[in-house]
Design an enzyme around this catalytic site. Structure first.
Site, PDB file in Angstrom:
ATOM      1  N   ASP A  35       3.692  46.471   4.157  1.00  0.00           N
ATOM      2  CA  ASP A  35       4.745  47.501   4.062  1.00  0.00           C
ATOM      3  C   ASP A  35       6.130  46.956   4.394  1.00  0.00           C
ATOM      4  OD1 ASP A  35       4.566  47.046   6.745  1.00  0.00           O
ATOM      5  OD2 ASP A  35       4.099  49.102   7.319  1.00  0.00           O
ATOM      6  N   GLY A  36       6.220  45.629   4.663  1.00  0.00           N
ATOM      7  CA  GLY A  36       7.532  45.024   4.915  1.00  0.00           C
ATOM      8  C   GLY A  36       7.849  44.809   6.382  1.00  0.00           C
ATOM      9  N   ARG A  93      31.888  40.685   9.806  1.00  0.00           N
ATOM     10  CA  ARG A  93      33.087  41.238   9.186  1.00  0.00           C
ATOM     11  C   ARG A  93      33.300  42.694   9.576  1.00  0.00           C
ATOM     12  NH1 ARG A  93      31.749  38.851   3.280  1.00  0.00           N
ATOM     13  NH2 ARG A  93      29.661  39.124   4.116  1.00  0.00           N
ATOM     14  N   GLN A  94      32.267  43.289  10.183  1.00  0.00           N
ATOM     15  CA  GLN A  94      32.419  44.679  10.674  1.00  0.00           C
ATOM     16  C   GLN A  94      32.683  44.609  12.174  1.00  0.00           C
ATOM     17  OE1 GLN A  94      29.215  47.177   9.126  1.00  0.00           O
ATOM     18  NE2 GLN A  94      28.995  45.760   7.436  1.00  0.00           N
ATOM     19  N   HIS A 127      32.974  35.038  11.868  1.00  0.00           N
ATOM     20  CA  HIS A 127      34.082  35.555  11.054  1.00  0.00           C
ATOM     21  C   HIS A 127      35.301  35.897  11.914  1.00  0.00           C
ATOM     22  CE1 HIS A 127      36.291  37.404   7.913  1.00  0.00           C
ATOM     23  NE2 HIS A 127      36.399  38.510   8.625  1.00  0.00           N
ATOM     24  N   ASP A 165      42.598  32.169   3.633  1.00  0.00           N
ATOM     25  CA  ASP A 165      42.693  33.427   4.373  1.00  0.00           C
ATOM     26  C   ASP A 165      43.427  33.147   5.687  1.00  0.00           C
ATOM     27  OD1 ASP A 165      42.208  35.634   5.913  1.00  0.00           O
ATOM     28  OD2 ASP A 165      40.093  35.806   5.384  1.00  0.00           O
ATOM     29  N   LYS A 188      45.586  36.822   2.458  1.00  0.00           N
ATOM     30  CA  LYS A 188      44.638  37.575   1.644  1.00  0.00           C
ATOM     31  C   LYS A 188      44.531  39.004   2.146  1.00  0.00           C
ATOM     32  CE  LYS A 188      40.030  37.418   1.895  1.00  0.00           C
ATOM     33  NZ  LYS A 188      38.704  36.820   1.926  1.00  0.00           N
ATOM     34  N   ASP A 216      36.515  27.783   3.963  1.00  0.00           N
ATOM     35  CA  ASP A 216      36.485  29.170   4.438  1.00  0.00           C
ATOM     36  C   ASP A 216      35.223  29.346   5.273  1.00  0.00           C
ATOM     37  OD1 ASP A 216      37.295  31.772   4.769  1.00  0.00           O
ATOM     38  OD2 ASP A 216      37.226  32.306   2.647  1.00  0.00           O
TER      39      ASP A 216
END
Ligand code: R5P
Length: 290
Positions: A35-36, A93-94, A127, A165, A188, A216
Site C-alpha cells: 500500500d506504499g 524553499r518554503q 536553499h 540568483d 531573479k 546554483d
C-alpha cells in the site's frame, strides 16, 4: 567512532562516507508495503554509539517519512549522539510565509527532526540558511563550492563565475575565490503563484571570451539556468559550464544541454546520471571533526 546509517534515499553516499571514515556501516533492511507504507529495520542495537544517518530528502515525501522512522529508531536502539546528514533538504524553499495562511513547511520538518532526537543536523547548500534557525539541534550547512571549483579547474582557462540568483552570491564568491577569478550574479524574481521567472542583470559585466561556471543550489525545471545561459551567450562567453548542487531529476538536463553548454553536472546529494560532484569527502571531514 561513528556508525553510519545509510538512509533509504542515499545508500551509496552513506557507504562512501563510511568508507572515507573507515567507519562501521549499519545494516539496514528496508521495504515498501504494497500500500506504499515504508518499513525500516536495523540489524543491531546501537547502545552508546555515535550515529550519523545520511539521508537526502528525495523523493521528498517518502524519504522524509523514512528519515523520521530511522531517527526515532536509532534513538530507540540506544544511540548516544545522533547526527542527521541531509545533503538535499527538500522543502527548503518554503522557508517563510510568502502568502497569507500558507504552511512554513521547512519549519515543520525542523520541529519534527528535533522532537525525534537529533543532536546535530548537517545540510549541504541548503536553499536558505535561515531554515537552520528553526532547529534546536546544532546545525552546520556545508558547501560544494570547492568541489565545483576543483571539478572545473582544468577546463577553464579564463574563468568567470555567474550565480543566477542574487540569494546565492556568497556561493559564487566562494567558487570564484577558489578559481581566482571575478564573479557576478543575476537578480531573479519568481511569481509566487504562476512560478514564472524573471531574470535581470545586476550590473553589466564582460564575459566575452571567458569560460563561465554557472552554479546554483538547485536545478529543478532548468528555467533559471536556461535564462542565465541565454544572457551569457548574448555576451559572447567562450564556454559555459553548469553546476547544480542538487539536481531534481527531470528533463531539465536535456534542455540545458541543448543550449550548447559544455558540461552540466550535479552532486551526488541526489543520485542521477549527472551526479559527478562527490560530496562524501566533505561530509566525512565534517563528521570527523565533530
Ligand atoms: C531558487 O531560488 C533556487 O536557488 C534555484 O534557482 C531554483 O530552484 C532553480 O529552479 P529551476 O531549475 O526550476 O529554475
Amino acid at each position: 567512532m561513528t556508525v553510519i546509517v545509510p538512509g533509504t534515499s542515499s545508500p551509496e553516499l552513506g557507504e562512501d562516507v563510511a568508507e572515507e571514515l573507515d567507519a562501521e556501516l549499519a545494516g539496514l533492511e528496508y521495504k515498501k508495503f504494497p500500500d506504499g507504507e515504508s518499513y525500516v529495520r536495523l540489524e543491531d542495537r546501537l547502545d552508546g554509539e555515535d550515529v550519523a544517518i545520511v539521508q537526502s530528502l528525495h523523493p521528498q515525501n517518502d524519504s522524509l517519512m523514512e528519515l523520521f522512522l530511522l531517527l526515532d529508531l536509532v534513538n530507540d536502539l540506544g544511540a548516544e549522539h545522533v547526527t542527521v546528514v541531509i545533503p538535499y533538504f527538500a522543502y527548503g524553499r518554503q522557508d517563510q510565509r510568502y502568502r497569507d495562511f500558507e504552511a512554513v513547511s521547512s519549519r515543520t520538518i525542523a520541529k519534527t527532526i528535533d522532537n525525534l532526537g537529533a543532536d546535530k543536523v548537517v545540510t549541504f547548500n541548503i536553499h536558505d540558511d535561515r531554515v537552520l534557525d528553526f532547529f534546536q539541534a546544532e546545525t552546520v550547512n556545508l558547501s560544494a563550492a570547492s568541489v565545483i571549483a576543483d571539478f572545473f579547474r582544468d577546463d577553464v582557462d579564463e574563468p568567470f563565475v555567474l550565480i543566477p540568483d542574487q540569494e546565492r552570491s556568497d556561493f559564487g564568491e566562494d567558487i570564484a575565490a577558489e578559481l581566482d577569478c571575478d564573479f557576478t550574479w543575476l537578480v531573479k524574481r519568481r511569481h509566487r503563484v504562476t512560478g514564472d521567472i524573471e531574470t535581470m542583470i545586476k550590473e553589466e559585466f564582460d564575459v566575452d571570451g571567458k569560460d563561465v561556471v554557472v552554479a546554483d543550489d538547485i536545478i529543478s525545471t532548468g528555467g533559471t539556468m536556461k535564462k542565465a545561459i541565454e544572457i551569457l551567450q548574448e555576451r559572447d562567453a567562450a564556454s559555459i559550464y553548469i553546476a547544480g548542487v542538487h539536481f531534481l531529476p527531470s528533463d531539465a538536463y536535456r534542455d540545458i544541454e541543448a543550449t550548447g553548454a559544455e558540461k552540466v553536472v550535479a552532486s551526488n546529494s541526489i543520485d542521477t546520471d549527472i551526479s559527478e560532484l562527490d560530496l562524501a569527502p566533505v561530509i566525512a571531514a565534517e563528521l570527523q571533526n565533530s
